[in-house]
Design a protein around this motif. Structure first.
Motif, mmCIF file in Angstrom:
data_model
loop_
_atom_site.group_PDB
_atom_site.id
_atom_site.type_symbol
_atom_site.label_atom_id
_atom_site.label_comp_id
_atom_site.label_asym_id
_atom_site.label_seq_id
_atom_site.Cartn_x
_atom_site.Cartn_y
_atom_site.Cartn_z
ATOM 1 N N LYS A 1 1.141 -1.467 -0.050
ATOM 2 C CA LYS A 1 -0.115 0.036 -0.091
ATOM 3 C C LYS A 1 0.906 1.184 -0.031
ATOM 4 N N LYS B 1 2.362 1.999 -2.895
ATOM 5 C CA LYS B 1 2.500 2.358 -4.753
ATOM 6 C C LYS B 1 3.753 1.482 -5.489
ATOM 7 N N GLY C 1 3.973 -1.708 -5.746
ATOM 8 C CA GLY C 1 3.720 -2.842 -6.610
ATOM 9 C C GLY C 1 2.712 -2.100 -8.111
HETATM 10 C C1 LIG Z 1 -0.874 -7.074 -5.253
HETATM 11 C C2 LIG Z 1 -0.220 -6.351 -4.752
HETATM 12 C C3 LIG Z 1 1.525 -6.716 -5.342
HETATM 13 C C4 LIG Z 1 0.261 -4.796 -4.433
HETATM 14 O O1 LIG Z 1 1.357 -3.807 -4.139
HETATM 15 P P1 LIG Z 1 1.371 -2.378 -3.342
HETATM 16 O O2 LIG Z 1 2.618 -1.842 -3.261
HETATM 17 O O3 LIG Z 1 0.166 -2.740 -2.034
HETATM 18 O O4 LIG Z 1 0.042 -2.059 -3.979
HETATM 19 P P2 LIG Z 1 0.344 -0.590 -4.213
HETATM 20 O O5 LIG Z 1 -0.120 0.225 -3.280
HETATM 21 O O6 LIG Z 1 0.547 -0.116 -5.475
HETATM 22 O O7 LIG Z 1 -1.508 -0.052 -4.456
HETATM 23 C C5 LIG Z 1 -1.511 0.509 -6.150
HETATM 24 C C6 LIG Z 1 -3.804 0.804 -6.020
HETATM 25 O O8 LIG Z 1 -3.549 -0.522 -6.525
HETATM 26 C C7 LIG Z 1 -4.977 -0.155 -4.964
HETATM 27 N N1 LIG Z 1 -4.425 -2.414 -4.554
HETATM 28 C C8 LIG Z 1 -2.973 -2.816 -3.702
HETATM 29 N N2 LIG Z 1 -3.790 -4.023 -3.648
HETATM 30 C C9 LIG Z 1 -5.424 -4.603 -4.260
HETATM 31 C C10 LIG Z 1 -5.383 -5.794 -4.134
HETATM 32 N N3 LIG Z 1 -4.622 -6.955 -3.649
HETATM 33 N N4 LIG Z 1 -6.856 -5.365 -4.600
HETATM 34 C C11 LIG Z 1 -7.269 -4.604 -4.861
HETATM 35 N N5 LIG Z 1 -6.617 -2.751 -4.838
HETATM 36 C C12 LIG Z 1 -5.202 -3.529 -4.544
HETATM 37 C C13 LIG Z 1 -4.382 -0.157 -4.127
HETATM 38 O O9 LIG Z 1 -5.254 0.460 -2.889
HETATM 39 C C14 LIG Z 1 -3.787 1.412 -5.231
HETATM 40 O O10 LIG Z 1 -5.381 1.772 -5.157
HETATM 41 P P3 LIG Z 1 -4.608 3.434 -5.554
HETATM 42 O O11 LIG Z 1 -3.426 3.542 -6.348
HETATM 43 O O12 LIG Z 1 -6.119 3.646 -5.452
HETATM 44 O O13 LIG Z 1 -3.924 3.655 -4.539
HETATM 45 C C15 LIG Z 1 -0.007 -6.960 -2.900
HETATM 46 O O14 LIG Z 1 -0.476 -6.880 -2.425
HETATM 47 C C16 LIG Z 1 0.830 -8.169 -3.397
HETATM 48 O O15 LIG Z 1 2.037 -8.166 -2.964
HETATM 49 N N6 LIG Z 1 0.251 -8.770 -3.157
HETATM 50 C C17 LIG Z 1 0.383 -10.965 -2.899
HETATM 51 C C18 LIG Z 1 0.447 -11.138 -3.589
HETATM 52 C C19 LIG Z 1 -0.233 -11.121 -4.802
HETATM 53 O O16 LIG Z 1 -1.718 -10.972 -4.737
HETATM 54 N N7 LIG Z 1 0.757 -10.655 -6.284
HETATM 55 C C20 LIG Z 1 -0.068 -10.367 -7.479
HETATM 56 C C21 LIG Z 1 -1.477 -11.384 -8.429
HETATM 57 S S1 LIG Z 1 -0.478 -12.672 -8.856
#
Ligand SMILES: CC(C)(COP(=O)(O)OP(=O)(O)OC[C@H]1O[C@@H](n2cnc3c(N)ncnc32)[C@H](O)[C@@H]1OP(=O)(O)O)[C@@H](O)C(=O)NCCC(=O)NCCS
Length: 137
Positions: free
Chosen positions: A83, A85, A87
């Motif tokens: 959370k 940014k 990812g």
């Molecule tokens: C999915 C993942 C990579 C996101 O990384 P992150 O650094 O937390 O994401 P960000 O902070 O860049 O989020 C960008 C936007 O996406 C949204 N977002 C992040 N994770 C989300 C999720 N699981 N579901 C829905 N929206 C999500 C955020 O709220 C943010 O929205 P905004 O720009 O309107 O504020 C991370 O949660 C993760 O590692 N999850 C476990 C592994 C996984 O599921 N990988 C992807 C599937 S293969």
């Protein structure tokens, strides 16, 4: 400070940090090891790491046919750094690199309901399609 870095190989410490991310996701099996991980890295079109100081806190990779089609895979950020940014920046980075190299079809499997995260970055859910994998899960 966050730094995104593409790698083709990794030293022992970096491999250990990447394994920690795979393990946190439950994506690491007993038969995986550093030698195999080295092959994932060198065999990927791009293997991206997100670094905080010297520590790997996120990863993502693209596999491809080297011309037209590519898949983004193994995208993950350590729980403690989500959370922020990171990812999103990694996905944008990989898409930009792939488009620059001429890839026209970029796909992925959005696990665990993460499709809204990818939709924000330009991906669309494919209608009438189901991700499938060979063998037992
Ligand atoms: C999915 C993942 C990579 C996101 O990384 P992150 O650094 O937390 O994401 P960000 O902070 O860049 O989020 C960008 C936007 O996406 C949204 N977002 C992040 N994770 C989300 C999720 N699981 N579901 C829905 N929206 C999500 C955020 O709220 C943010 O929205 P905004 O720009 O309107 O504020 C991370 O949660 C993760 O590692 N999850 C476990 C592994 C996984 O599921 N990988 C992807 C599937 S293969």
């Amino acid at each position: 400070m966050l730094r995104l870095k593409l790698i083709k190989r990794a030293d022992d410490r970096t491999l250990s940090q990447i394994i920690s991310i795979y393990k946190e996701q439950g994506w690491w099996t007993a038969s995986d090891n550093k030698k195999r991980l080295g092959k994932f890295i060198s065999g990927s079109r791009f293997f991206l790491t997100a670094l905080d100081g010297g520590k790997v806190i996120g990863m993502g990779r693209a596999i491809s046919d080297s011309a037209n089609d590519a898949y983004i895979q193994d995208l993950a950020v350590l729980k403690a750094f989500r959370k922020k940014k990171i990812g999103g920046k990694m996905v944008d980075f990989l898409v930009k690199k792939l488009k620059k190299e001429g890839f026209r079809w970029i796909g992925l499997i959005a696990q665990d309901g993460t499709y809204p995260f990818y939709e924000k970055r330009g991906f669309k859910v494919m209608k009438n399609s189901h991700p499938m994998v060979y063998g037992k899960l």
